[in-house]
Design a protein around this motif. Sequence first.
Motif, PDB file in Angstrom:
ATOM      1  N   LEU A  22       0.829  -1.206   0.000  1.00 13.87           N
ATOM      2  CA  LEU A  22       0.000   0.000   0.000  1.00 13.87           C
ATOM      3  C   LEU A  22       0.864   1.255   0.000  1.00 13.87           C
ATOM      4  N   GLU A  23       1.878   1.282   0.838  1.00  9.29           N
ATOM      5  CA  GLU A  23       2.763   2.453   0.916  1.00  9.29           C
ATOM      6  C   GLU A  23       3.416   2.735  -0.434  1.00  9.29           C
ATOM      7  N   ARG A  24       3.814   1.700  -1.126  1.00  7.96           N
ATOM      8  CA  ARG A  24       4.486   1.878  -2.419  1.00  7.96           C
ATOM      9  C   ARG A  24       3.524   2.281  -3.525  1.00  7.96           C
ATOM     10  N   SER A  25       2.231   2.083  -3.317  1.00  2.00           N
ATOM     11  CA  SER A  25       1.253   2.424  -4.355  1.00  2.00           C
ATOM     12  C   SER A  25       0.695   3.836  -4.200  1.00  2.00           C
ATOM     13  N   CYS A  26       1.039   4.512  -3.107  1.00  2.00           N
ATOM     14  CA  CYS A  26       0.476   5.832  -2.823  1.00  2.00           C
ATOM     15  C   CYS A  26       1.524   6.931  -2.965  1.00  2.00           C
ATOM     16  N   ASP A  27       1.066   8.107  -3.344  1.00  2.00           N
ATOM     17  CA  ASP A  27       1.962   9.256  -3.451  1.00  2.00           C
ATOM     18  C   ASP A  27       2.202   9.921  -2.104  1.00  2.00           C
ATOM     19  N   TYR A  28       1.300   9.704  -1.154  1.00  2.00           N
ATOM     20  CA  TYR A  28       1.377  10.364   0.144  1.00  2.00           C
ATOM     21  C   TYR A  28       1.139   9.356   1.260  1.00  2.00           C
ATOM     22  N   SER A  29       1.764   9.604   2.394  1.00  2.00           N
ATOM     23  CA  SER A  29       1.426   8.829   3.583  1.00  2.00           C
ATOM     24  C   SER A  29       1.474   9.748   4.796  1.00  2.00           C
ATOM     25  N   ILE A  30       0.546   9.492   5.700  1.00  2.00           N
ATOM     26  CA  ILE A  30       0.397  10.279   6.934  1.00  2.00           C
ATOM     27  C   ILE A  30       0.716   9.367   8.105  1.00  2.00           C
ATOM     28  N   HIS A  31       1.537   9.850   9.029  1.00  2.00           N
ATOM     29  CA  HIS A  31       1.927   9.069  10.200  1.00  2.00           C
ATOM     30  C   HIS A  31       1.689   9.916  11.441  1.00  2.00           C
ATOM     31  N   ASP A  32       0.695   9.534  12.235  1.00  2.00           N
ATOM     32  CA  ASP A  32       0.356  10.277  13.452  1.00  2.00           C
ATOM     33  C   ASP A  32       0.981   9.565  14.638  1.00  2.00           C
ATOM     34  N   LEU A  33       1.976  10.202  15.229  1.00  2.00           N
ATOM     35  CA  LEU A  33       2.702   9.594  16.342  1.00  2.00           C
ATOM     36  C   LEU A  33       2.121   9.973  17.703  1.00  2.00           C
ATOM     37  N   SER A  34       1.004  10.666  17.715  1.00  2.00           N
ATOM     38  CA  SER A  34       0.450  11.155  18.978  1.00  2.00           C
ATOM     39  C   SER A  34      -0.126  10.044  19.845  1.00  2.00           C
ATOM     40  N   ARG A  35      -0.412   8.900  19.278  1.00  2.00           N
ATOM     41  CA  ARG A  35      -1.024   7.809  20.047  1.00  2.00           C
ATOM     42  C   ARG A  35      -0.006   6.797  20.550  1.00  2.00           C
ATOM     43  N   VAL A  36       1.275   7.103  20.454  1.00  2.00           N
ATOM     44  CA  VAL A  36       2.300   6.223  21.005  1.00  2.00           C
ATOM     45  C   VAL A  36       2.362   6.514  22.502  1.00  2.00           C
ATOM     46  N   GLN A  37       1.608   5.732  23.240  1.00  2.00           N
ATOM     47  CA  GLN A  37       1.506   5.937  24.682  1.00  2.00           C
ATOM     48  C   GLN A  37       1.349   4.581  25.354  1.00  2.00           C
ATOM     49  N   LEU A  38       1.530   4.542  26.660  1.00  2.00           N
ATOM     50  CA  LEU A  38       1.400   3.281  27.382  1.00  2.00           C
ATOM     51  C   LEU A  38      -0.037   2.789  27.356  1.00  2.00           C
ATOM     52  N   ASP A  39      -0.191   1.510  27.092  1.00  2.00           N
ATOM     53  CA  ASP A  39      -1.501   0.871  27.124  1.00  2.00           C
ATOM     54  C   ASP A  39      -1.994   0.835  28.569  1.00  2.00           C
ATOM     55  N   ARG A  40      -3.290   0.992  28.762  1.00  2.00           N
ATOM     56  CA  ARG A  40      -3.863   0.946  30.114  1.00  2.00           C
ATOM     57  C   ARG A  40      -3.816  -0.461  30.695  1.00  2.00           C
ATOM     58  N   ALA A  41      -3.980  -1.448  29.822  1.00  2.00           N
ATOM     59  CA  ALA A  41      -3.997  -2.842  30.280  1.00  2.00           C
ATOM     60  C   ALA A  41      -2.570  -3.391  30.393  1.00  2.00           C
ATOM     61  N   LYS A  42      -2.399  -4.341  31.274  1.00  2.00           N
ATOM     62  CA  LYS A  42      -1.096  -4.987  31.418  1.00  2.00           C
ATOM     63  C   LYS A  42      -0.892  -5.959  30.274  1.00  2.00           C
ATOM     64  N   PRO A  43       0.290  -6.129  29.793  1.00  2.00           N
ATOM     65  CA  PRO A  43       1.477  -5.384  30.175  1.00  2.00           C
ATOM     66  C   PRO A  43       1.429  -3.964  29.618  1.00  2.00           C
ATOM     67  N   ARG A  44       1.825  -2.996  30.414  1.00  2.00           N
ATOM     68  CA  ARG A  44       1.751  -1.576  30.058  1.00  2.00           C
ATOM     69  C   ARG A  44       2.916  -1.206  29.152  1.00  2.00           C
ATOM     70  N   VAL A  45       2.728  -1.444  27.885  1.00  2.00           N
ATOM     71  CA  VAL A  45       3.756  -1.130  26.898  1.00  2.00           C
ATOM     72  C   VAL A  45       3.155  -0.228  25.824  1.00  2.00           C
ATOM     73  N   PRO A  46       3.971   0.603  25.209  1.00  2.00           N
ATOM     74  CA  PRO A  46       3.450   1.416  24.103  1.00  2.00           C
ATOM     75  C   PRO A  46       3.349   0.569  22.839  1.00  2.00           C
ATOM     76  N   ARG A  47       2.430   0.964  21.966  1.00  2.00           N
ATOM     77  CA  ARG A  47       2.346   0.329  20.644  1.00  2.00           C
ATOM     78  C   ARG A  47       3.226   1.135  19.702  1.00  2.00           C
ATOM     79  N   PHE A  48       4.103   0.460  19.008  1.00  2.00           N
ATOM     80  CA  PHE A  48       5.060   1.128  18.135  1.00  2.00           C
ATOM     81  C   PHE A  48       4.734   0.949  16.654  1.00  2.00           C
ATOM     82  N   ASN A  49       3.494   0.596  16.321  1.00  2.00           N
ATOM     83  CA  ASN A  49       3.157   0.380  14.918  1.00  2.00           C
ATOM     84  C   ASN A  49       3.386   1.628  14.070  1.00  2.00           C
TER      85      ASN A  49
END
Length: 169
Positions: A22-49
Amino acid sequence: MFPHATLEITDSSRRLEKILKLERSCDYSIHDLSRVQLDRAKPRVPRFNMPFELGLCVADANRGEGQRQNWFVFEAEANRIDKSLSDLKGTDPRIHGSTVRGVLSGLGDVFRRPGRQPSVPQMLQIYRALRKNQAAILKKTGSDTLYTRRVFADVCVLASSEADRIVKD
């Protein structure tokens, strides 16, 4: 321009392969890093997708095979990216303050083009129509999440028809 998501790719490839396709087929990509935060549920780790996908995009965009992709980084707070992803120094993220208006303003800023250009108030009208119809779309599709191929397609169709109704040339 039309939005795309890996949900649209229905083959049996792995998610990472779908992201790259998908990334290679598009001219633009948007990446919102504002949601990289600790998960409320255990294990409390951030999602790095999102940072991972941004890294893939940046590496791919710089591979030098002629195709250049425009990628944009969004963040909720100014200067936070300097600490969390210092390798992006020199990249100016679009700061949205964790608000819908802020995100729409940032998108309007990066997607300037001739012709029909929605204002932020018009984009907010479209957003409100999508929110208003969200439950009906989920019911119609028999889904309890927005993250399915069918729901994504229906949301895109509704957004497009609302834009046609609200945004005039």
